[in-house]
Write a protein that holds these residues in place. Structure first.
Motif, short mmCIF file in Angstrom:
data_model
loop_
_atom_site.label_atom_id
_atom_site.label_comp_id
_atom_site.label_asym_id
_atom_site.label_seq_id
_atom_site.Cartn_x
_atom_site.Cartn_y
_atom_site.Cartn_z
N VAL A 79 0.83 -1.20 0.00
CA VAL A 79 0.00 0.00 0.00
C VAL A 79 0.87 1.25 0.00
O VAL A 79 0.62 2.21 -0.75
N TYR A 80 1.91 1.25 0.84
CA TYR A 80 2.82 2.40 0.86
C TYR A 80 3.49 2.58 -0.50
O TYR A 80 3.65 3.71 -0.97
N ARG A 81 3.87 1.48 -1.13
CA ARG A 81 4.52 1.58 -2.44
C ARG A 81 3.57 2.15 -3.48
O ARG A 81 3.94 3.04 -4.26
N LEU A 82 2.33 1.64 -3.51
CA LEU A 82 1.36 2.12 -4.49
C LEU A 82 1.19 3.63 -4.39
O LEU A 82 1.24 4.35 -5.40
N LEU A 83 0.99 4.14 -3.19
CA LEU A 83 0.73 5.57 -3.04
C LEU A 83 1.98 6.40 -3.28
O LEU A 83 1.90 7.51 -3.82
N ALA A 84 3.14 5.90 -2.90
CA ALA A 84 4.38 6.63 -3.16
C ALA A 84 4.60 6.78 -4.67
O ALA A 84 4.95 7.86 -5.16
N GLU A 85 4.36 5.70 -5.41
CA GLU A 85 4.56 5.76 -6.86
C GLU A 85 3.49 6.60 -7.53
O GLU A 85 3.78 7.34 -8.49
N ALA A 86 2.26 6.50 -7.05
CA ALA A 86 1.20 7.34 -7.61
C ALA A 86 1.53 8.82 -7.44
O ALA A 86 1.34 9.63 -8.35
N ALA A 87 2.05 9.17 -6.26
CA ALA A 87 2.40 10.57 -6.01
C ALA A 87 3.55 11.02 -6.90
O ALA A 87 3.56 12.15 -7.41
N GLN A 88 4.52 10.14 -7.11
CA GLN A 88 5.64 10.47 -8.01
C GLN A 88 5.13 10.72 -9.43
O GLN A 88 5.57 11.66 -10.11
N ASP A 89 4.20 9.87 -9.87
CA ASP A 89 3.65 10.03 -11.22
C ASP A 89 2.84 11.32 -11.34
O ASP A 89 2.90 12.00 -12.37
N GLU A 90 2.10 11.65 -10.29
CA GLU A 90 1.36 12.91 -10.30
C GLU A 90 2.31 14.10 -10.41
O GLU A 90 2.09 15.03 -11.20
N ALA A 91 3.35 14.09 -9.61
CA ALA A 91 4.31 15.20 -9.60
C ALA A 91 4.95 15.38 -10.98
O ALA A 91 5.15 16.51 -11.45
N ALA A 92 5.27 14.26 -11.64
CA ALA A 92 5.91 14.33 -12.95
C ALA A 92 5.00 14.95 -14.00
O ALA A 92 5.47 15.49 -15.00
N GLU A 93 3.68 14.92 -13.77
CA GLU A 93 2.73 15.44 -14.74
C GLU A 93 2.20 16.83 -14.38
O GLU A 93 1.30 17.34 -15.04
N GLY A 94 2.75 17.42 -13.33
CA GLY A 94 2.31 18.75 -12.93
C GLY A 94 1.12 18.77 -12.01
O GLY A 94 0.58 19.84 -11.70
N SER A 95 0.66 17.59 -11.58
CA SER A 95 -0.46 17.53 -10.64
C SER A 95 0.04 17.91 -9.25
O SER A 95 1.02 17.35 -8.75
N ARG A 96 -0.65 18.83 -8.62
CA ARG A 96 -0.21 19.32 -7.31
C ARG A 96 -1.17 18.94 -6.19
O ARG A 96 -0.88 19.17 -5.02
N TRP A 97 -2.32 18.39 -6.56
CA TRP A 97 -3.31 17.97 -5.57
C TRP A 97 -4.03 16.75 -6.13
O TRP A 97 -4.53 16.77 -7.25
N LEU A 98 -4.09 15.69 -5.34
CA LEU A 98 -4.71 14.44 -5.76
C LEU A 98 -5.77 14.03 -4.76
O LEU A 98 -5.52 14.02 -3.55
N GLU A 99 -6.95 13.69 -5.27
CA GLU A 99 -7.99 13.08 -4.43
C GLU A 99 -8.19 11.66 -4.95
O GLU A 99 -8.73 11.46 -6.04
N ILE A 100 -7.73 10.69 -4.18
CA ILE A 100 -7.74 9.29 -4.61
C ILE A 100 -8.91 8.57 -3.95
O ILE A 100 -9.17 8.75 -2.77
N GLN A 101 -9.62 7.79 -4.74
CA GLN A 101 -10.87 7.18 -4.29
C GLN A 101 -10.66 5.70 -3.96
O GLN A 101 -10.06 4.96 -4.74
N VAL A 102 -11.19 5.27 -2.81
CA VAL A 102 -10.99 3.89 -2.39
C VAL A 102 -12.22 3.38 -1.64
O VAL A 102 -12.86 4.12 -0.90
#
Length: 339
Positions: A79-102
């Motif tokens: 779980v920690y890996r999934l969210l860490a990588e998702a955040a890295q991918d967001e940052a690379a695309e210029g996303s500065r705020w993420l609302e993730i649904q679960v």
């Protein structure tokens, strides 16, 4: 002739991303091998899978692939890996705020129950946010195919963590299999705690599905909502009430909601004044993250840079980001446009 501005430098908010669906494909493969999970060809050699969910059989196949992908998340470190990588991918695309649904109930049997599962996800989100510089919040989502009592349980759980990382309450899965009004009591519980109402609607069903989200669930945003373009009156209501539609063009094509990117009525909704937040939905199954949605706005829908900047502004304004961050991001979007 004006050179197009780099879209990865445009500050933006990402408001439609599902937890399991945010996983990198390479991570799915690695975790499946670690845990001895057999992946069907559609998730391995033939990835991305060919999907079409406009009939019941196609939607069942989509859900089956999603459930198999979920099954590789077996340890807290996954779980920690999934969210860490998702955040890295967001940052690379210029996303500065993420609302993730679960939907925590999909993982509760592995992580000690609903509460401990949500606490694990919130801690992983907080850690990923601090390491990436991307603000991350969580939307707790109920499943339309389950009993409304389950939705009320999840709504009460979300309320317990309102202000502690949870910002909204959603309703996902096939809207043909559960009417919005069946879940109104769950959404009332969430709204009393000032959580955003963000149900899915207007994806596999028509504009009436969107109207029911607005009328019965007091939606602040509608997940997808793309079928609202079929009703002039509904578009006018959404525009007047500033109810945002989370439009996911690649997902719409992948699931057969639209035959091609050109058939997604993004321009029609935008020109009607409907607030829009572009989203990636499930990059794991559609092989496309947030940035390609903005690229489609430019190359397929003919959005000029000023209009693309407005799309980014609408994503920020429609988010649950702190007001100070919204102000900062809106100023940076203006700077991107004038640069």
């Amino acid at each position: 002739m004006e050179m197009p501005r780099p879209l990865d430098r445009l500050p933006k908010a990402h408001l439609h991303l599902h937890f399991t669906g945010s996983m990198r494909h390479s991570t799915l493969i690695e975790l499946a091998r670690e845990h001895g999970v057999h992946l069907p060809d559609a998730l391995e050699q033939d990835w991305p899978p060919r999907l079409r969910a406009t009939d019941e059989r196609g939607w069942f196949r989509f859900q089956r692939l999603y459930d198999i992908a979920r099954s590789v998340l077996r340890r807290p470190e996954d779980v920690y890996r999934l969210l860490a990588e998702a955040a890295q991918d967001e940052a690379a695309e210029g996303s500065r705020w993420l609302e993730i649904q679960v939907d925590p109930s999909g993982y509760a049997h592995r992580f000690g129950g609903l509460t401990s599962t949500l606490e694990l996800i919130l801690d992983a989100a907080d850690r990923a946010a601090r390491s990436s510089g991307v603000g991350i919040a969580v939307i707790v989502a109920a499943n339309r195919t389950r009993h409304p009592l389950d939705a009320r349980t999840l709504a009460r759980l979300a309320v317990q963590y309102a202000g502690r990382g949870v910002v909204g309450f959603g309703l996902s899965n096939d809207e043909r299999r559960g009417r919005a009004r069946d879940f109104d009591r769950a959404f009332r519980i969430a709204k009393r705690a000032d959580l955003l109402s963000v149900p899915h609607g207007g994806e596999l069903s028509g504009p009436q599905s969107v109207a029911e989200c607005v009328d019965d669930l007091e939606a602040d945003r509608v997940g997808h909502g793309v079928r609202a373009a079929e009703s002039e009156r509904l578009m006018a209501r959404l525009a007047d009430r500033r109810i945002c539609c989370e439009i996911c063009p690649t997902s719409n094509v992948g699931l057969g909601v639209a035959d091609s990117p050109e058939d997604v009525p993004l321009r029609r909704l935008f020109d009607a004044g409907v607030p829009i937040a572009l989203g990636a939905d499930d990059p794991l199954l559609f092989s496309s993250r947030l940035l390609p949605q903005y690229e489609l706005a430019r190359t397929v829908y003919g959005f000029r840079d000023a209009e693309i900047a407005e799309l980014a502004r609408q994503s920020v304004r429609s988010s649950a980001a702190p007001e100070s961050l919204k102000k900062e991001l809106l100023a940076e979007i203006d700077q991107w446009l004038t640069r």
